[in-house]
Design a protein around this motif. Sequence first.
Motif, PDB file in Angstrom:
ATOM      1  N   GLN A 163       1.394   2.334  -8.665  1.00 19.39           N
ATOM      2  CA  GLN A 163       0.791   3.373  -6.711  1.00 19.39           C
ATOM      3  C   GLN A 163      -0.543   4.444  -7.186  1.00 19.39           C
ATOM      4  O   GLN A 163      -1.406   4.440  -6.890  1.00 19.39           O
ATOM      5  CB  GLN A 163       1.557   3.463  -5.769  1.00 19.39           C
ATOM      6  CG  GLN A 163       2.742   4.545  -6.343  1.00 19.39           C
ATOM      7  CD  GLN A 163       3.744   4.116  -7.143  1.00 19.39           C
ATOM      8  OE1 GLN A 163       4.213   3.644  -7.658  1.00 19.39           O
ATOM      9  NE2 GLN A 163       4.425   4.690  -6.979  1.00 19.39           N
ATOM     10  N   SER A 180      -2.007  -3.333  -3.725  1.00 21.07           N
ATOM     11  CA  SER A 180      -1.128  -2.899  -2.765  1.00 21.07           C
ATOM     12  C   SER A 180      -0.932  -3.752  -1.701  1.00 21.07           C
ATOM     13  O   SER A 180       0.540  -3.461  -1.747  1.00 21.07           O
ATOM     14  CB  SER A 180      -2.630  -1.988  -1.438  1.00 21.07           C
ATOM     15  OG  SER A 180      -1.907  -1.612  -1.315  1.00 21.07           O
ATOM     16  N   MET A 186       3.568  -3.757  -2.405  1.00 18.27           N
ATOM     17  CA  MET A 186       4.448  -3.401  -1.361  1.00 18.27           C
ATOM     18  C   MET A 186       5.672  -4.498  -0.942  1.00 18.27           C
ATOM     19  O   MET A 186       7.212  -4.372  -0.667  1.00 18.27           O
ATOM     20  CB  MET A 186       4.109  -3.306   0.262  1.00 18.27           C
ATOM     21  CG  MET A 186       4.717  -3.722   2.105  1.00 18.27           C
ATOM     22  SD  MET A 186       5.328  -2.116   1.364  1.00 18.27           S
ATOM     23  CE  MET A 186       4.373  -0.749   1.730  1.00 18.27           C
ATOM     24  N   ILE A 219       8.369  -4.296  -3.636  1.00 19.48           N
ATOM     25  CA  ILE A 219       9.488  -3.367  -2.940  1.00 19.48           C
ATOM     26  C   ILE A 219      10.350  -3.925  -2.182  1.00 19.48           C
ATOM     27  O   ILE A 219      11.612  -2.978  -1.784  1.00 19.48           O
ATOM     28  CB  ILE A 219       8.560  -2.007  -3.041  1.00 19.48           C
ATOM     29  CG1 ILE A 219       8.014  -0.968  -3.600  1.00 19.48           C
ATOM     30  CG2 ILE A 219       9.509  -0.480  -1.326  1.00 19.48           C
ATOM     31  CD1 ILE A 219       6.801   0.672  -2.848  1.00 19.48           C
ATOM     32  N   VAL A 220       9.392  -4.260  -0.926  1.00 24.44           N
ATOM     33  CA  VAL A 220      10.650  -4.649   0.114  1.00 24.44           C
ATOM     34  C   VAL A 220      11.860  -5.681  -0.647  1.00 24.44           C
ATOM     35  O   VAL A 220      12.583  -5.535  -0.018  1.00 24.44           O
ATOM     36  CB  VAL A 220       9.586  -5.526   1.182  1.00 24.44           C
ATOM     37  CG1 VAL A 220      10.864  -6.161   2.238  1.00 24.44           C
ATOM     38  CG2 VAL A 220       8.604  -4.652   1.828  1.00 24.44           C
ATOM     39  N   SER A 236       7.880   7.474  -2.961  1.00 29.16           N
ATOM     40  CA  SER A 236       6.751   6.185  -2.083  1.00 29.16           C
ATOM     41  C   SER A 236       6.194   6.370  -0.499  1.00 29.16           C
ATOM     42  O   SER A 236       4.879   6.402  -0.611  1.00 29.16           O
ATOM     43  CB  SER A 236       7.822   4.738  -1.615  1.00 29.16           C
ATOM     44  OG  SER A 236       8.430   4.741  -3.066  1.00 29.16           O
ATOM     45  N   ARG A 291       1.918   7.076  -0.415  1.00 31.77           N
ATOM     46  CA  ARG A 291       1.047   6.007   1.065  1.00 31.77           C
ATOM     47  C   ARG A 291       1.151   6.178   1.869  1.00 31.77           C
ATOM     48  O   ARG A 291      -0.100   6.114   2.252  1.00 31.77           O
ATOM     49  CB  ARG A 291       2.217   4.897   1.210  1.00 31.77           C
ATOM     50  CG  ARG A 291       2.449   3.918   0.052  1.00 31.77           C
ATOM     51  CD  ARG A 291       3.816   3.138   0.603  1.00 31.77           C
ATOM     52  NE  ARG A 291       3.802   1.592  -1.005  1.00 31.77           N
ATOM     53  CZ  ARG A 291       2.563   0.491  -1.640  1.00 31.77           C
ATOM     54  NH1 ARG A 291       1.822   0.655  -0.482  1.00 31.77           N
ATOM     55  NH2 ARG A 291       2.647   0.305  -2.394  1.00 31.77           N
TER      56      ARG A 291
END
Length: 312
Positions: A185, A199, A203, A206-207, A262, A266
């Motif tokens: 990141q 990006s 994401m 991570i999800v 995180s 972000r």
Amino acid sequence: MTPGPLENGSMSSTFLLSGIPGLEHMHIWISLPLCLLYLVSILGNCTILFIIKTEPSLHEPMYLFLSMLALTDLGLSLCTLPTVLGIFWVGARDIGHDACFAQLFFIHCLSFLESSVLLSMAFDRFVAICRPLHYASILTHTVIGRIGLASLGRSVALIFPLPFMLKRFPYCGSLVLSHSYCLHQEVMKLACADIKANSIYGMFVIVSTVGVDSLLILFSYALILRTVLSIASRAERLKALNTCVSHICAVLLFYTPMIGLSVIHRFGKQAPHLVQVVMGFVYLLFPPVMNPIVYSVKTKQIRDRVTHAFCN
């Protein structure tokens, strides 16, 4: 020679890692507690692995998953140790693109592997408490091995594209990273190109890992709590819950700093740089340092073996 900010869109083959801003003159002294933390992490996790390997009575599902956790924590510590101590000992801030991409691959891969291992340990506690009669038949060594390989395969498959996605970018300007190690990141923000795909994919990763794993862990503990509350004896309820305390601590030690870092990366653009640096160290150093301590203190079998090993 350390490169400075680059002019007129010229590109560099190195990034600059950062120590603690404003305290550069104190780096040699700050390195002392950092060295101690790394030493505790490496010795603690190696001790856990040695005890589980050499003690046949600990070759059970709970301790096999614990050995996976210790191995992952050991890997995380070793991934960051060269660059962190290089900065604080000799001020070696330069890191080549390929070395940086390799480091972030291992850091993210091991971080998401740890998330998978924590989920596996939650499943172990669920089976032990909610299906005790089937515990040995469900969690055989073969099944545990397959769970470990599946966890590793998922982490590698999801993180493998990241270095290649970063490698295709040109990098220009002042290529200074916020931490003493490389993170996806951070590196992608230094690219002189459209980083929307990175990006979005970041994401998604991570999800699909931390997000899914944390929800399944919560679901497992909801089922465990329902089962525990149905036990008539108060002593038995406390005994059942006590077997989960170490794992709950490990989950909090891992997810709390990861989510915090995180969020800062972000959404906390106005947060002081020092906060990002401290959160970065907490995220990568705190779990590997504390997990062996928590399991040694809270798990009688591990505590007894550790005491026996050091007393003799």
